[in-house]
Write an enzyme that holds these catalytic residues in place. Structure first.
Site, PDB file in Angstrom:
ATOM      1  N   ASP A  71       0.826  -1.197   0.000  1.00 14.71           N
ATOM      2  CA  ASP A  71       0.000   0.000   0.000  1.00 14.71           C
ATOM      3  C   ASP A  71       0.871   1.263   0.000  1.00 14.71           C
ATOM      4  OD1 ASP A  71      -2.071   1.915   0.625  1.00 14.71           O
ATOM      5  OD2 ASP A  71      -3.249   0.258   1.447  1.00 14.71           O
ATOM      6  N   THR A  75      -6.783   3.634  -2.311  1.00 13.48           N
ATOM      7  CA  THR A  75      -6.604   2.220  -1.976  1.00 13.48           C
ATOM      8  C   THR A  75      -7.656   1.269  -2.558  1.00 13.48           C
ATOM      9  OG1 THR A  75      -5.439   2.763   0.042  1.00 13.48           O
ATOM     10  CG2 THR A  75      -6.486   0.601  -0.019  1.00 13.48           C
ATOM     11  N   ASP A  94      -1.047  -0.299  -4.757  1.00 12.04           N
ATOM     12  CA  ASP A  94      -2.399   0.180  -5.087  1.00 12.04           C
ATOM     13  C   ASP A  94      -2.413   1.639  -5.535  1.00 12.04           C
ATOM     14  OD1 ASP A  94      -1.671   0.990  -2.534  1.00 12.04           O
ATOM     15  OD2 ASP A  94      -3.695   0.857  -1.740  1.00 12.04           O
ATOM     16  N   HIS A 139      -2.120  10.834  -1.648  1.00 14.50           N
ATOM     17  CA  HIS A 139      -2.162  10.374  -3.032  1.00 14.50           C
ATOM     18  C   HIS A 139      -3.570  10.575  -3.544  1.00 14.50           C
ATOM     19  CE1 HIS A 139      -4.019   6.867  -1.110  1.00 14.50           C
ATOM     20  NE2 HIS A 139      -3.060   7.001  -0.200  1.00 14.50           N
TER      21      HIS A 139
HETATM   22 ZN    ZN Z   1      -3.591   2.534  -0.475  1.00 16.15          ZN
HETATM   23 ZN    ZN Z   2      -3.321   6.061   1.607  1.00 21.21          ZN
END
Ligand code: ZN
Ligand code: ZN
Ligand code: ZN
Length: 536
Positions: free
Chosen positions: A32, A73, A344, A477
């Site tokens: 992640d 995510t 991701d 992000h």
């Molecule tokens: Zn993520």
């Molecule tokens: Zn995150």
């Protein structure tokens, strides 16, 4: 004699071919928030048997990207495993204001199911029901007449549930109680080996040890100093090593584990236990284990990509992966399992850090955007026409617009003009523009692939490069820019050639590649572009 040898040789070749017709186990590893760049920046500090082993013995795609926004995510995991984008699979964010339902929905919420572990009522009401297409794991279940086992696991619910798909045997996710849980969607009660694992309370062992650096501090010279202004606090404590995790745990709950590298370790321990107890990779029917390491994301958000906390997390994860590969060699056997590793989404730079070095970008507050839009609406139309502002998405109150006798097209245009006066806005699109998209506008194509008209806003805007909708510390992000889209992608093991590619690839190619590699049906929503480099 010579002929005899040839026959034996042919028999051996045939035999080994027959044995390796399918991998015994596929392991999907999602890390992640991992940026491709980490594989370069921390390379000299990695061991030989973790990330470097994957790269040296497997096939690395250096220029792998997400091809839609928002790079979050839930859409990320869904897109890796379905081979398509949110516009098609429907997971348009982690949590979003749903246009048709007119309410907030969480990606894996499901009111019709319940938890399997007492004391986690809300955390257990989860399933993949919002996912609209099949996953590669679903197609494996169909291809094996449901005999191949599929298990997903993660610290995050969405990181476990979405990869495992609709037909999964199990998905397990961590809760602040310290337990891995699951829901009645998967079974009546938690497998006894998971209950036993929970009873071991491994999180306590790790939290008691605390978090200190793996190596001498002076070797972390690829990152900023430990105490820098771009780091957030960890449970109100300054961002400085060593971290007293035991104290944080006692003052809070076992959720502390998530924001430490040890969340990855406990998850890897659960993965090994699953392989042992569920006999994954034991027979010739291919099983699939989807493991998503999420502590990297919690740590990245808190401390940012240039912190030694992040660097230390990757150095430790490298060792965790080395140990995991070693375990797979011993239990499933070298050459019998196929691993792919990706992320991701990646992560932006901290905008204050960039600004301090004279790049005129900023961090924008979600609340300020919402307030601004409401104030504009009240001043211009004498009413709040905004139903909801939900990161990038502007939803209008259509009933209100109608009752006021206003023209929706004109309302959209005036909000669009207003947004373009903001220094952080790069593009604003209306629903009509997004759905009619056939232009060469790169940003519009990212929006189009992430947009579902039954769920997303009436207007959708894109921040300029470098701007983030986040706090001044840490990082985030979500954007369509390369800092968020460029992630690692490595294939390793069963029938994978050694090699590397610098050609541009997109994340939705992973699932169809796996389908063709396993010679099974493609996930139903994919546009089925494959990574030919790793096919025979
Ligand atoms: Zn993520
Ligand atoms: Zn995150
Ligand atoms: Zn620090």
């Amino acid at each position: 004699m010579k002929n005899f040898n040839t026959i034996i040789l042919l028999l051996l070749v045939n035999l080994s071919f027959a044995q390796n017709k399918q991998p015994k186990l596929v392991v999907g590893i999602v890390i992640d928030q991992m940026k491709m760049e980490y594989l370069y920046r921390f390379n000299s500090d990695f061991s030989e048997n973790g990330f470097k082993r994957l790269m040296n013995e497997g096939y690395t795609f250096h220029n792998m990207h997400y091809n839609y926004m928002p790079t979050y995510t839930a859409p990320g995991h869904a897109s890796i495993y379905t081979g398509t984008t949110p516009a098609m699979h429907g997971i348009v964010s982690n949590e979003w204001f749903h246009r048709t339902l007119k309410k907030e929905v969480y990606c894996t919420d499901d009111d019709s199911v319940s938890t399997l572990v007492a004391g986690t009522d809300k955390e257990g009401k989860m399933s993949p029901k919002n996912l609209q297409t099949t996953t590669i794991t679903d197609e494996l279940k169909l291809a094996t007449n449901f005999k191949g086992k599929v298990i997903g696991m993660s610290i995050k619910d969405r990181g476990a549930i979405l990869p495992a798909g609709h037909f999964a045997d199990w998905a397990f996710w961590y809760t602040k109680t310290g337990n891995f849980i699951s829901s009645s969607f998967y079974g009546k009660e938690l497998p006894s080996w998971v209950t036993e694992f929970n009873n071991e309370k491994q999180y306590e062992t790790y939290l008691t040890k605390g978090w200190n650096l793996l190596k001498p501090i002076e070797t972390y010279n690829e990152s900023l100093i430990d105490d820098n202004p771009y780091e957030g606090k960890l449970y109100k404590k300054p961002p400085v090593f060593p971290y007293d995790l035991k104290g944080m745990y006692e003052g809070n709950d076992a959720g502390v584990l998530r924001v430490t590298p040890f969340g990855n370790d406990v998850l890897a321990n659960l993965a090994k236990r699953a392989i042992e107890k569920e006999a994954l990779g034991k027979d010739d029917i291919t099983d699939f284990l989807a493991v998503s390491f999420s502590s990297t994301d919690y740590i990245g958000h808190t401390f940012g990509p240039r912190s030694i906390e992040t660097q230390d997390t990757y150095l430790r994860l490298d060792l965790t992966i080395a140990d995991f590969l070693n375990y797979l060699d011993k239990t499933v056997g070298k050459g019998n399992y196929l691993v792919f590793m990706t992320a991701d989404h990646a992560c932006a730079e901290n905008s204050s850090h960039l600004k301090d070095h004279k790049y005129e970008v900023d961090n924008i507050s979600y609340k300020d955007v919402s307030k601004d839009l409401t104030a504009f609406s009240n001043a211009t139309f004498g009413a709040n026409l905004l139903l909801k502002y939900d990161s990038y998405n502007v939803h209008f109150d259509k009933d209100m617009i109608k009752s006021k006798g206003l023209d929706l097209t004109k309302v959209k245009q005036s909000f669009k003009d207003f947004l373009y006066t903001k220094n952080y806005v790069k593009r604003v699109y209306t629903e009509e523009e997004i759905l009619a998209s056939s232009s060469n506008d790169q940003l519009l194509s990212f929006v189009y692939k992430g947009y579902d008209p039954t769920q997303n806003g009436d207007l959708y805007f894109v921040y300029k490069p470098g701007f983030v909708e986040y706090s001044a510390t840490g990082a985030t992000h979500g954007s369509p820019y390369t800092y968020d889209t460029n992630v690692p992608c490595i294939f390793f093991g069963w029938n994978i050639p050694k090699g590397k590619s610098h050609d541009k690839k997109v994340i939705t190619q992973i699932a169809p590649t796996l389908a063709q590699k396993l010679k099974i049906t493609l996930p139903n929503g994919t546009d089925s572009e494959v990574l030919e480099e790793v096919l025979d």
